[in-house]
Design a protein around this motif. Structure first.
Motif, short mmCIF file in Angstrom:
data_model
loop_
_atom_site.label_atom_id
_atom_site.label_comp_id
_atom_site.label_asym_id
_atom_site.label_seq_id
_atom_site.Cartn_x
_atom_site.Cartn_y
_atom_site.Cartn_z
N ALA A 1 0.81 -1.22 0.00
CA ALA A 1 0.00 0.00 0.00
C ALA A 1 0.84 1.27 0.00
O ALA A 1 0.63 2.16 -0.83
N PRO A 2 1.81 1.43 0.90
CA PRO A 2 2.60 2.67 0.86
C PRO A 2 3.45 2.79 -0.38
O PRO A 2 3.68 3.90 -0.88
N LEU A 3 3.94 1.68 -0.91
CA LEU A 3 4.75 1.74 -2.12
C LEU A 3 3.90 2.15 -3.31
O LEU A 3 4.33 2.95 -4.16
N ALA A 4 2.67 1.61 -3.39
CA ALA A 4 1.78 1.99 -4.49
C ALA A 4 1.40 3.46 -4.39
O ALA A 4 1.41 4.19 -5.38
N ALA A 5 1.05 3.92 -3.19
CA ALA A 5 0.70 5.33 -3.01
C ALA A 5 1.88 6.23 -3.30
O ALA A 5 1.72 7.38 -3.72
N GLY A 6 3.08 5.71 -3.10
CA GLY A 6 4.27 6.49 -3.39
C GLY A 6 4.47 6.80 -4.86
O GLY A 6 5.16 7.76 -5.20
N ILE A 7 3.86 6.00 -5.75
CA ILE A 7 4.05 6.22 -7.19
C ILE A 7 3.49 7.58 -7.62
O ILE A 7 4.22 8.40 -8.19
N PRO A 8 2.20 7.90 -7.34
CA PRO A 8 1.76 9.27 -7.67
C PRO A 8 2.48 10.33 -6.84
O PRO A 8 2.69 11.45 -7.30
N GLY A 9 2.89 9.96 -5.62
CA GLY A 9 3.66 10.91 -4.82
C GLY A 9 4.97 11.28 -5.49
O GLY A 9 5.38 12.45 -5.50
N MET A 10 5.63 10.29 -6.07
CA MET A 10 6.89 10.53 -6.76
C MET A 10 6.71 11.37 -8.01
O MET A 10 7.48 12.29 -8.29
N VAL A 11 5.69 11.03 -8.80
CA VAL A 11 5.47 11.76 -10.05
C VAL A 11 5.11 13.22 -9.76
O VAL A 11 5.65 14.15 -10.38
N LEU A 12 4.20 13.43 -8.82
CA LEU A 12 3.82 14.80 -8.47
C LEU A 12 5.02 15.56 -7.93
O LEU A 12 5.25 16.72 -8.30
N ALA A 13 5.81 14.91 -7.09
CA ALA A 13 6.99 15.57 -6.53
C ALA A 13 8.01 15.89 -7.62
O ALA A 13 8.66 16.95 -7.57
N GLY A 14 8.18 14.99 -8.59
CA GLY A 14 9.14 15.22 -9.65
C GLY A 14 8.81 16.45 -10.48
O GLY A 14 9.65 17.33 -10.69
N THR A 15 7.57 16.54 -10.95
CA THR A 15 7.18 17.69 -11.78
C THR A 15 7.09 18.97 -10.95
O THR A 15 7.44 20.05 -11.42
N TRP A 16 6.66 18.83 -9.70
CA TRP A 16 6.56 20.00 -8.82
C TRP A 16 7.96 20.52 -8.49
O TRP A 16 8.19 21.74 -8.47
N ALA A 17 8.91 19.62 -8.24
CA ALA A 17 10.27 20.05 -7.93
C ALA A 17 10.92 20.74 -9.13
O ALA A 17 11.66 21.71 -8.98
N ASP A 18 10.65 20.25 -10.35
CA ASP A 18 11.20 20.90 -11.54
C ASP A 18 10.64 22.30 -11.72
O ASP A 18 11.29 23.18 -12.27
N ARG A 19 9.42 22.53 -11.22
CA ARG A 19 8.78 23.84 -11.36
C ARG A 19 9.10 24.78 -10.20
O ARG A 19 9.29 25.97 -10.40
N ALA A 20 9.15 24.22 -8.97
CA ALA A 20 9.22 25.07 -7.79
C ALA A 20 10.51 24.93 -6.99
O ALA A 20 10.69 25.62 -5.99
N GLY A 21 11.40 24.02 -7.38
CA GLY A 21 12.67 23.89 -6.68
C GLY A 21 12.72 22.81 -5.61
O GLY A 21 13.79 22.36 -5.24
N GLY A 22 11.60 22.42 -5.06
CA GLY A 22 11.58 21.30 -4.13
C GLY A 22 11.30 21.64 -2.69
O GLY A 22 10.99 20.75 -1.89
N ARG A 23 11.42 22.91 -2.29
CA ARG A 23 11.26 23.25 -0.88
C ARG A 23 9.83 23.00 -0.38
O ARG A 23 9.63 22.31 0.63
N VAL A 24 8.86 23.51 -1.10
CA VAL A 24 7.46 23.31 -0.70
C VAL A 24 7.10 21.84 -0.78
O VAL A 24 6.36 21.31 0.06
N VAL A 25 7.63 21.16 -1.79
CA VAL A 25 7.36 19.73 -1.95
C VAL A 25 7.78 18.98 -0.69
O VAL A 25 7.06 18.10 -0.19
N ALA A 26 8.95 19.30 -0.18
CA ALA A 26 9.47 18.61 1.00
C ALA A 26 8.57 18.83 2.22
O ALA A 26 8.28 17.89 2.98
N TRP A 27 8.10 20.06 2.41
CA TRP A 27 7.24 20.34 3.56
C TRP A 27 5.91 19.59 3.47
O TRP A 27 5.45 19.01 4.46
N VAL A 28 5.30 19.61 2.31
CA VAL A 28 4.03 18.90 2.15
C VAL A 28 4.21 17.40 2.33
O VAL A 28 3.42 16.72 3.00
N ALA A 29 5.28 16.87 1.74
CA ALA A 29 5.54 15.43 1.84
C ALA A 29 5.77 15.03 3.29
O ALA A 29 5.26 13.98 3.75
N ALA A 30 6.54 15.81 4.02
CA ALA A 30 6.80 15.48 5.42
C ALA A 30 5.53 15.50 6.26
O ALA A 30 5.33 14.65 7.14
#
Length: 461
Positions: A60-89
């Motif tokens: 379950a967590p690995l499967a849920a991580g797939i959209p988490g990874m894709v969203l984080a990847g495109t979001w990090a390319d757009r925003a740098g990654g700082r906000v992504v890290a806070w939301v993910a944590a």
């Protein structure tokens, strides 16, 4: 990429010490959570009457991580990654809290889904940090440091989780994990300030199609993992739909020709997936085997995980010290795969011939070393085959392959295990280890298709 320097760089230079400590702390949290979960999950399954959903609790967590990874990847390319890290944590913390207080297996699984989404996003942020903060000559030592971060959790994690479970109950294991996670993220906060967003005209568009495909891939692999709990006819339908859906949805999320073993990044990503599937699909059942067939307590069965994590860290350190001249990519992958296959065959022999428990512990020590050689090299080559403009995509592709490979391995293992009769049937464990041996063996194809590997710092075109 970050500029290199003529002097020998170190992870503990003033420029990178904060980033090093913060990221290693995050990896240590993931290590503790992983080892603790694998150690006490047989107890949780019995307590929540969820043996038939045993594999799903890992998937379950690995499967849920797939959209988490894709969203984080495109979001990090757009925003740098700082906000992504806070939301993910925040999501990881909320999910762990739900798991901690779960009174039933469905609630437990919901918490694991939320936790996994956040963990997947954090994984991508770590890769982006490596690519954008550290010079290329430190990439190998950074990934070796990630492996070393498993040492302390490996030494105390399984035993501590088992002792806490035996004395107070498994809920308290996750309470401790939550406290450690919050502390580790606090250490990473100063480094996050260095992830600046690109200029507005350089920001790539949102990859909405990829995000949609990632949700489809997660649903498909989850369908595979609920199959063991369904009647026979529905089980067959869910397996067919799950496999077809996973194949269809994963293709747009990975580099072209990944599923066919294309050269370059495609083969690196494929190799990561099959290694994860074979090793982690089996590892979930190693403590289970030791507890069900050899009568070991949770704290004792976790020894196999401890020795594997230690050998993983040691082999990763040695891999970083040897360098690419003495250990080229094809040789590193060949050695790693061979050691992993030895460990899987050892577990299979224990399940079939009822050999002593120490045999599977020794085999898992060998397998951990194999993963310690192969895993850092897949991470290094992923960054080698990408550039700053698409390192978010490449990093998310690698972590997607890691997660989806693990989930598919767990699905196959769970289906075979349940169909064969579960823990009461010795042949069920044998089927699991045999199937995972075949899956890991697919990595030999990926190694043969790798092709030329560019040297450090070379343009990838």
């Amino acid at each position: 990429m970050p500029p290199t320097t003529a002097t020998k760089a170190s992870l503990f230079d003033r420029r990178w010490i904060s980033a090093t400590v913060g990221m290693v702390a995050i990896v240590a949290v993931a290590a503790f959570q992983n080892l603790a979960m694998t150690t006490v999950m047989p107890v949780i399954a019995a307590d929540l009457d969820g043996e038939r959903l045993y594999s799903l609790s890992f998937a379950a967590p690995l499967a849920a991580g797939i959209p988490g990874m894709v969203l984080a990847g495109t979001w990090a390319d757009r925003a740098g990654g700082r906000v992504v890290a806070w939301v993910a944590a925040a999501l990881f913390a909320v999910g762990t809290a739900v798991v901690m207080v779960a009174p039933t297996m469905p609630v437990f699984l919901v918490g694991r889904l939320v936790e996994g989404f956040g963990a997947g996003a954090i994984d991508v942020v770590l890769y982006v940090l490596v690519a954008r903060v550290f010079p290329v000559e430190l990439h190998g030592p950074v990934f070796a440091g990630f492996a070393a971060a498993w040492v302390v959790p490996a030494l105390i994690g399984p035993a501590l989780a088992g002792i806490v479970t035996d004395a107070f109950g498994w809920h308290w294991v996750f309470a401790g994990a939550l406290v450690i996670a919050v502390t580790a993220f606090t250490l990473l906060v100063p480094t996050l300030r260095r992830l600046h967003p690109p200029e507005p005209d350089l920001r790539p568009p949102w990859q909405r199609a990829r995000i949609g495909w990632s949700v489809g891939a997660a649903a498909a692999v989850l369908l595979l993992n609920v199959a063991p709990d369904l009647p026979v006819a529905a089980r067959i339908v869910s397996v067919v739909l799950g496999l077809g859906g996973a194949w269809t949805a994963l293709r747009p999320l990975l580099p072209r020709r990944t599923l066919r073993g294309g050269p370059g990044l495609a083969s690196v990503v494929l190799l990561r997936g099959v290694l994860a599937g074979g090793f982690f699909g089996s590892e979930a059942y190693v403590p289970y085997l030791l507890q069900a067939q050899h009568g070991l307590r949770a704290s004792e069965a976790g020894l196999a995980l401890t020795v594997a994590a230690l050998s993983w860290a040691a082999a990763s350190w040695a891999h970083g010290r040897l360098g690419e001249a003495r250990l080229p990519a094809a040789r590193a992958f060949g050695v790693g795969l061979a050691l992993v296959l030895v460990s899987l065959l050892t577990a299979l022999a224990v399940a079939v011939a009822d050999l002593p428990a120490w045999v599977v512990v020794a085999g898992w020590f060998v397998g951990g070393a194999g993963m310690g050689v192969a895993y850092p090299r897949t991470s290094m080559l992923t960054l080698r085959f990408s550039s700053e403009g698409d390192d978010g995509f490449a990093s998310s592709a690698l972590t997607i392959a890691d997660a989806s490979g693990s989930v598919i391995g767990l699905a196959v293992a769970g289906l075979l295990f349940t169909t064969a009769g579960g823990a009461d049937e010795p042949g069920a464990f044998a089927l699991v280890f045999a199937a995972m041996t075949v899956l890991a063996g697919v990595g030999l194809l990926a190694v043969r298709r790798l092709g030329p590997v560019p040297p450090p710092g070379a343009p990838t075109g």
